[in-house]
Structures are given as C-alpha cells and as structure tokens.
Design a protein around this motif. Structure first.
Motif, PDB file in Angstrom:
ATOM      1  N   GLU A 117      76.607  46.527  16.364  1.00  0.00           N
ATOM      2  CA  GLU A 117      76.473  47.734  15.939  1.00  0.00           C
ATOM      3  C   GLU A 117      76.195  48.283  14.380  1.00  0.00           C
ATOM      4  O   GLU A 117      75.631  49.197  14.180  1.00  0.00           O
ATOM      5  CB  GLU A 117      78.256  48.381  16.116  1.00  0.00           C
ATOM      6  CG  GLU A 117      78.189  49.552  15.720  1.00  0.00           C
ATOM      7  CD  GLU A 117      80.325  50.153  16.425  1.00  0.00           C
ATOM      8  OE1 GLU A 117      80.473  51.587  15.776  1.00  0.00           O
ATOM      9  OE2 GLU A 117      80.627  49.443  16.338  1.00  0.00           O
ATOM     10  N   GLN A 118      76.320  47.072  14.329  1.00  0.00           N
ATOM     11  CA  GLN A 118      75.766  47.193  12.616  1.00  0.00           C
ATOM     12  C   GLN A 118      74.224  47.020  12.705  1.00  0.00           C
ATOM     13  O   GLN A 118      73.735  47.990  11.825  1.00  0.00           O
ATOM     14  CB  GLN A 118      76.697  46.304  11.808  1.00  0.00           C
ATOM     15  CG  GLN A 118      78.022  46.735  10.824  1.00  0.00           C
ATOM     16  CD  GLN A 118      78.406  47.744  10.678  1.00  0.00           C
ATOM     17  OE1 GLN A 118      77.700  48.471   9.493  1.00  0.00           O
ATOM     18  NE2 GLN A 118      79.539  48.167  11.390  1.00  0.00           N
ATOM     19  N   VAL A 119      73.768  46.532  13.073  1.00  0.00           N
ATOM     20  CA  VAL A 119      72.602  46.387  12.796  1.00  0.00           C
ATOM     21  C   VAL A 119      71.931  47.650  13.536  1.00  0.00           C
ATOM     22  O   VAL A 119      70.280  47.998  13.080  1.00  0.00           O
ATOM     23  CB  VAL A 119      71.693  45.010  13.949  1.00  0.00           C
ATOM     24  CG1 VAL A 119      70.038  44.657  14.235  1.00  0.00           C
ATOM     25  CG2 VAL A 119      72.069  43.708  13.479  1.00  0.00           C
ATOM     26  N   MET A 120      72.380  48.270  15.053  1.00  0.00           N
ATOM     27  CA  MET A 120      71.719  49.741  15.059  1.00  0.00           C
ATOM     28  C   MET A 120      72.160  50.354  14.479  1.00  0.00           C
ATOM     29  O   MET A 120      71.550  51.167  14.259  1.00  0.00           O
ATOM     30  CB  MET A 120      72.337  50.358  16.897  1.00  0.00           C
ATOM     31  CG  MET A 120      71.904  48.795  17.856  1.00  0.00           C
ATOM     32  SD  MET A 120      70.193  49.208  18.146  1.00  0.00           S
ATOM     33  CE  MET A 120      69.471  51.106  17.979  1.00  0.00           C
ATOM     34  N   ASN A 121      72.510  50.488  13.524  1.00  0.00           N
ATOM     35  CA  ASN A 121      73.292  51.715  12.469  1.00  0.00           C
ATOM     36  C   ASN A 121      72.240  51.101  11.230  1.00  0.00           C
ATOM     37  O   ASN A 121      71.935  52.055  10.685  1.00  0.00           O
ATOM     38  CB  ASN A 121      75.219  51.430  11.245  1.00  0.00           C
ATOM     39  CG  ASN A 121      75.924  51.894  12.724  1.00  0.00           C
ATOM     40  OD1 ASN A 121      75.453  53.145  13.204  1.00  0.00           O
ATOM     41  ND2 ASN A 121      76.531  51.688  11.862  1.00  0.00           N
ATOM     42  N   ALA A 122      71.690  50.064  11.170  1.00  0.00           N
ATOM     43  CA  ALA A 122      70.541  49.817  10.186  1.00  0.00           C
ATOM     44  C   ALA A 122      69.332  50.509  10.892  1.00  0.00           C
ATOM     45  O   ALA A 122      68.742  50.992   9.828  1.00  0.00           O
ATOM     46  CB  ALA A 122      70.436  48.434   9.627  1.00  0.00           C
ATOM     47  N   VAL A 123      68.934  50.086  11.923  1.00  0.00           N
ATOM     48  CA  VAL A 123      68.052  50.478  12.809  1.00  0.00           C
ATOM     49  C   VAL A 123      67.716  52.578  13.051  1.00  0.00           C
ATOM     50  O   VAL A 123      66.590  52.849  12.440  1.00  0.00           O
ATOM     51  CB  VAL A 123      67.852  50.597  14.379  1.00  0.00           C
ATOM     52  CG1 VAL A 123      66.869  50.831  15.281  1.00  0.00           C
ATOM     53  CG2 VAL A 123      67.462  48.394  14.601  1.00  0.00           C
ATOM     54  N   VAL A 124      68.552  52.575  12.940  1.00  0.00           N
ATOM     55  CA  VAL A 124      69.272  54.404  13.022  1.00  0.00           C
ATOM     56  C   VAL A 124      68.589  54.961  11.635  1.00  0.00           C
ATOM     57  O   VAL A 124      68.174  56.245  11.387  1.00  0.00           O
ATOM     58  CB  VAL A 124      70.280  54.800  13.201  1.00  0.00           C
ATOM     59  CG1 VAL A 124      71.408  56.571  13.056  1.00  0.00           C
ATOM     60  CG2 VAL A 124      71.053  54.200  15.477  1.00  0.00           C
ATOM     61  N   LEU A 125      69.006  54.115  10.444  1.00  0.00           N
ATOM     62  CA  LEU A 125      69.310  54.574   9.487  1.00  0.00           C
ATOM     63  C   LEU A 125      67.571  54.387   8.697  1.00  0.00           C
ATOM     64  O   LEU A 125      66.542  55.188   8.327  1.00  0.00           O
ATOM     65  CB  LEU A 125      69.966  53.197   8.122  1.00  0.00           C
ATOM     66  CG  LEU A 125      69.315  53.256   6.725  1.00  0.00           C
ATOM     67  CD1 LEU A 125      69.983  55.298   6.030  1.00  0.00           C
ATOM     68  CD2 LEU A 125      70.461  52.415   6.053  1.00  0.00           C
TER      69      LEU A 125
ATOM     70  N   PHE B  35      73.025  45.977  23.384  1.00  0.00           N
ATOM     71  CA  PHE B  35      73.080  45.055  22.712  1.00  0.00           C
ATOM     72  C   PHE B  35      74.251  44.578  22.665  1.00  0.00           C
ATOM     73  O   PHE B  35      74.660  43.463  23.046  1.00  0.00           O
ATOM     74  CB  PHE B  35      72.989  45.277  21.734  1.00  0.00           C
ATOM     75  CG  PHE B  35      71.470  45.172  20.848  1.00  0.00           C
ATOM     76  CD1 PHE B  35      70.283  44.334  21.517  1.00  0.00           C
ATOM     77  CD2 PHE B  35      70.590  46.713  20.481  1.00  0.00           C
ATOM     78  CE1 PHE B  35      69.402  44.505  21.575  1.00  0.00           C
ATOM     79  CE2 PHE B  35      69.517  46.234  20.720  1.00  0.00           C
ATOM     80  CZ  PHE B  35      68.781  45.407  20.792  1.00  0.00           C
ATOM     81  N   GLY B  36      75.381  45.061  22.585  1.00  0.00           N
ATOM     82  CA  GLY B  36      77.287  44.067  22.381  1.00  0.00           C
ATOM     83  C   GLY B  36      77.207  43.611  24.139  1.00  0.00           C
ATOM     84  O   GLY B  36      77.487  42.956  23.645  1.00  0.00           O
TER      85      GLY B  36
END
Length: 507
Positions: free
Chosen positions: A300-308, A291-292
């Motif tokens: 990166e933060q968006v994907m961290n939210a998705v992983v969450l 995505f980057g």
C-alpha cells in the motif's frame, strides 16, 4: 497549395521560415529521443489508472475491459489524425495551430484557451493531491505546505530549461512504466498459479457475470475512461522542441496502440483475473490491493509513492503543456504580448508563471471552500478532451481534403480510411457527451464546459479585433521586414483556400 486571391499564404510562409531560422539559431531544441519516448509512454499513465480504475470496474464489472478498449480505440484514431498533421508540420501549438489553419482563427483561439484552462485546472488539482499524500506520511506538517512546495519545485524545473523538464519527466515516467511492467509480470505469474498460494484465475472474468450491468454501463464507462487517456497528445507538442520532430511524432503515433493495450487494457485484465471484480475497492488503489494479494510487504505504501509519482508527473507535464499552449496563443495575438517573453534558456517564463497562478490560487482556496472550488474548476473543463478530439477530427478532415494529390502522396503518416473514421470519431464524441448529459453526476461537466465554450466564442470577436490592430501596428513599424510580413499574415484570416504545410516554428 494556397488558394488564389489570398496573398497572406506566401507571405506567411516566408515569415515563418525566417522566424524559424532566427529562433533555431538562438534556442536549439533540446529534448532527446529518450525524453520523448518516456513522455509518450508515461503520458498515458496517470493517477486515474492507479486509483480511478477501481471505480470504473465496480460500476461496469469485468466488461470494463470493453470500456477501456472502446475509449482506447477512439484515442488511437485521434492520435493517428494528429500524427498525420504533426509529422507534416511539427509545431509547439500542435492542434491549436492546425485548427486555426483548417477551421479558422476562431477555432484555434477557442480550443487553445480551453486546453490551457484544462491543464491549469489539472495542475491545481494535482498540487493538492501531492500535498495530501505527503500529509499522510508526515501528519504534523500541514498539507498546504507540501502542495506549495510541489508547485514551487516544478515551477522552477520548468523555468530552468527545456532539458530540465525533459529529464524530470523521463525519471517520473520511468517509475510509472516500471510499476506497470512489474505488475503485469507478477500478476501473470499469480493468475497462472506460478506464485504459491495463488487464488487468481482467468475464470474471474465470468464467475460473477462479465457484463452484470449491461451495455449502458459499458458506454457510461467509456465516458469516464476517455479522460484517463488525455495527455497522449502532449508528445506532439514536445516533439516540436526536439531534434527530430517528425520522426518522434511518427514513432509515438505508431506505438500508441500497444501502449493502450498493454498499460490500460492489459493491466485492467490482470486486475480482474487476480481479484473478482466485486471485491476490488472502488476508492482505494486497486493496484495496491492486488499487490497485497501477491504477498508483497508494504504494497500500500509503495503504491502511494507511485501515485505520488504519477501526480508529480502530471503536475510537471501540465505546466509544460499549459505554458506552451499559452505561448502559441500569444504569438497570434490571442493572449497578452508579454507572454511571449523568453529567458536566456529559451523558455517562455512568463507563460509558465501565468500558468501557475491558478494552481497557487487553488492551494489557498482549497482551505476556504475545497469542494466548491475544485468542483467548479474540474467540471467547467470536464469536456475539453472531447472538444479537442472533435476539433482534431474536423481539422484533419478538412486539411486532407484541401491537399493536392501530390501532397497527399507525400504524407509520411496517413490517417486510415479517411474520412470515414473521422465521422466515427465525431459520432462517438457526440454519443459520449449525450451519455454524460444524461448522467446526473456527469451532467454538470457537460453544461459548464459548454458554457465555457460559449463564453470563448462570444469573446473571440473582441480579441480578434484587438489582435488585428496590434499586428497592423507591428507591420507599420517594421515595414519590409520578416516581422512585418508575419504581422500582416497574422492579421489576415488563417486560410481561405487550400492548405499547404508551413515550416515548423520552434520555440
């Protein structure tokens, strides 16, 4: 058709039919088609795809596509077998009930407890993952606080009602599915040069060698990715608590092929075309990295939210799966009788609470000896997916062979090329176990899982003796009633002759 000389068959079916009518009037199924659709779609998408795929790609190369495709094919075959049995007899215990009917009580007991242990271990793991992700965003707050909060929230969600579980899973799964769909769409535009500044190319699949580490790495990759697919079977348990169980199972079984091709093989293919395989990070999320490349801010933060979201979804569905399997075990006397207790909403609340004990314990133990605790929990249940697949293949093989020609013709969903593909699944499972045993990193999973299996087989005769005594006592107390008939049937062997589908036993 029940074999002559086994009186438990008709008695058991009468008991189950009566139990079905009684429970159906008291506790109506409340999972709707949209819930089951998202459970089916989201159940196959977990953190292992969003994060773990990078490690597989780096160890296998672009041929990771083959690893995911071979593993996916195995899951498709297993789901087809499970679909045949589930459309014929939707039941909350799913493959545990079928194994008991097809292979014997010992098989139902063994695979049921292994499956429960697997999911409570996963719930514990995901709770800690949730805590760590939140701690990265709010470093001033200890991560155990968030882990504990996550466990409490989803314990309450599952205790409230079946509908609250379904709604929660619907929205969590929707986020995961939307993320994958957006990634596939934007990724395809990037690969074909529609997005300005694109460096993606189909040629990335072969630029640095398609199979740089050979076929051995491909099959070792299968041993890793097969666990990414575990969770597809949840829909067969959830469907038993829906308005149209047989239809829901048939639909999810028929769509599992394109779900695997799209969500796993498709997304990994896009990853490999967006970024050369030797540039994909092994530990960080390869999706965030990709995505980057698309130029999306805050990827990166968006994907961290998705992983969450993925971790929360697994936590939610893990509590559901573990509690329903424990409930099914208790109905046969393989777990304490009090586990069957339900609240006013028809939810097996004691089964849910017991399934959270390991999670709460792990949150505490994580800070005393984090590595040792989780290595033991996950390794000792590491081969459960393979054991389940083997039991499903053997069970469907035997149950189909016991059917009359008329019963076979009446099947709404049939396994392809029976029994040859059953043999293929069993051979593949054996090969994967051998490969894992030869891999120093995976070998502990094999030996600890086999140890857990052996322990259950040793314990089973004692549990069965106790269960038989309990059922006989129930029969004596309620002579002539449906409860007595069911108790007598449960005390007898599951099936000694041919198998005839029993009515569903809704929760």
């Amino acid at each position: 058709m029940q074999a002559p000389g086994n009186p438990a068959g008709p008695t058991r079916r009468a008991a189950e039919a009566g139990a079905s009518r009684t429970t159906e009037s008291a506790h109506r199924a409340s999972l709707k088609p949209r819930h089951l659709t998202m459970i089916a779609l989201g159940g196959i998408i977990g953190a292992s795809l969003f994060v773990g795929s990078g490690s597989v790609i780096r160890s296998v190369g672009p041929a990771a596509l083959l690893s995911y495709a071979i593993g996916g094919a195995l899951v498709v075959l297993v789901m087809r077998m499970l679909g045949e049995m589930s459309t014929n007899r939707p039941v909350v215990g799913s493959f545990m009930e079928y194994a008991r009917d097809g292979l014997g009580n010992w098989a139902g007991f063994t695979i049921g407890w292994l499956y429960w242990y697997f999911w409570v271990g996963v719930v514990a793991f995901e709770a800690v993952v949730v805590g760590r992700i939140f701690h990265e965003w709010f470093p001033a707050v200890p991560d155990w606080t968030f882990a504990l909060a996550g466990m409490l929230v989803f314990t309450v969600t599952n205790l409230m009602s079946l509908r609250s579980f379904g709604e929660t899973e619907f929205w969590l799964a929707s986020i995961k599915v939307t993320t994958i769909v957006v990634f596939l769409g934007v990724g395809a535009l990037y690969v074909f040069g529609v997005i300005p500044g694109s460096t993606g190319s189909v040629a990335h699949l072969t630029d640095h060698g398609f199979m740089p580490h050979g076929w051995t790495a491909v099959f070792n990759g299968v041993a890793v990715v097969i666990f990414s697919y575990f969770g597809t079977e949840i829909v067969t348990m959830a469907a038993a608590e829906s308005d149209q169980p047989a239809r829901a199972v048939a639909r999810s079984t028929n769509t599992v092929v394109w779900r695997i091709l799209l969500f796993y093989v498709g997304s990994v293919a896009i990853l490999l075309m967006v970024v050369p395989w030797d540039q994909i990070p092994a530990k960080a999320s390869p999706f965030a990295f990709a995505f980057g490349r698309f130029g999306l801010p805050g990827a990166e933060q968006v994907m961290n939210a998705v992983v969450l979201t993925a971790a929360l979804s697994v936590l939610n569905s893990g509590l559901y799966s573990g509690s329903r399997m424990l409930f099914a075990l208790a109905r046969h006397g393989y777990a304490p009788r009090w586990v069957e207790d339900r609240n006013g909403a028809g939810v097996p609340w004691k089964a849910i609470l017991l399934s959270t004990v390991v999670g709460y314990g792990a949150i505490a133990a994580n800070y005393a000896a984090p590595k040792d605790v989780f290595d033991f929990i996950m390794n000792s249940a590491g081969c459960v997916a393979l054991f389940v697949y083997a039991f499903v293949a053997l069970t469907q093989w035997r149950l189909r062979n016991r059917m009359s020609a008329q019963e076979r013709a009446g099947l709404a969903l049939k396994m392809w090329l029976h029994p040859w593909l059953n043999a293929v699944v069993l051979a593949a499972v054996g090969l994967i176990v051998v490969l894992m045993a030869l891999d120093p990193d995976a070998a502990p999973q094999v030996w600890l899982s086999l140890g857990a299996l052996a322990l259950l087989l040793v314990v089973y005769p004692f549990v069965r003796r106790r269960a038989s005594g309990r059922m006989a006592a129930q029969a004596a107390e309620g002579s002539g009633s449906v409860a007595a008939a069911e108790a007598t049937a449960e005390a007898a062997p599951a099936h000694d002759g041919e198998w005839s589908p029993s009515p569903a036993r809704p929760l």
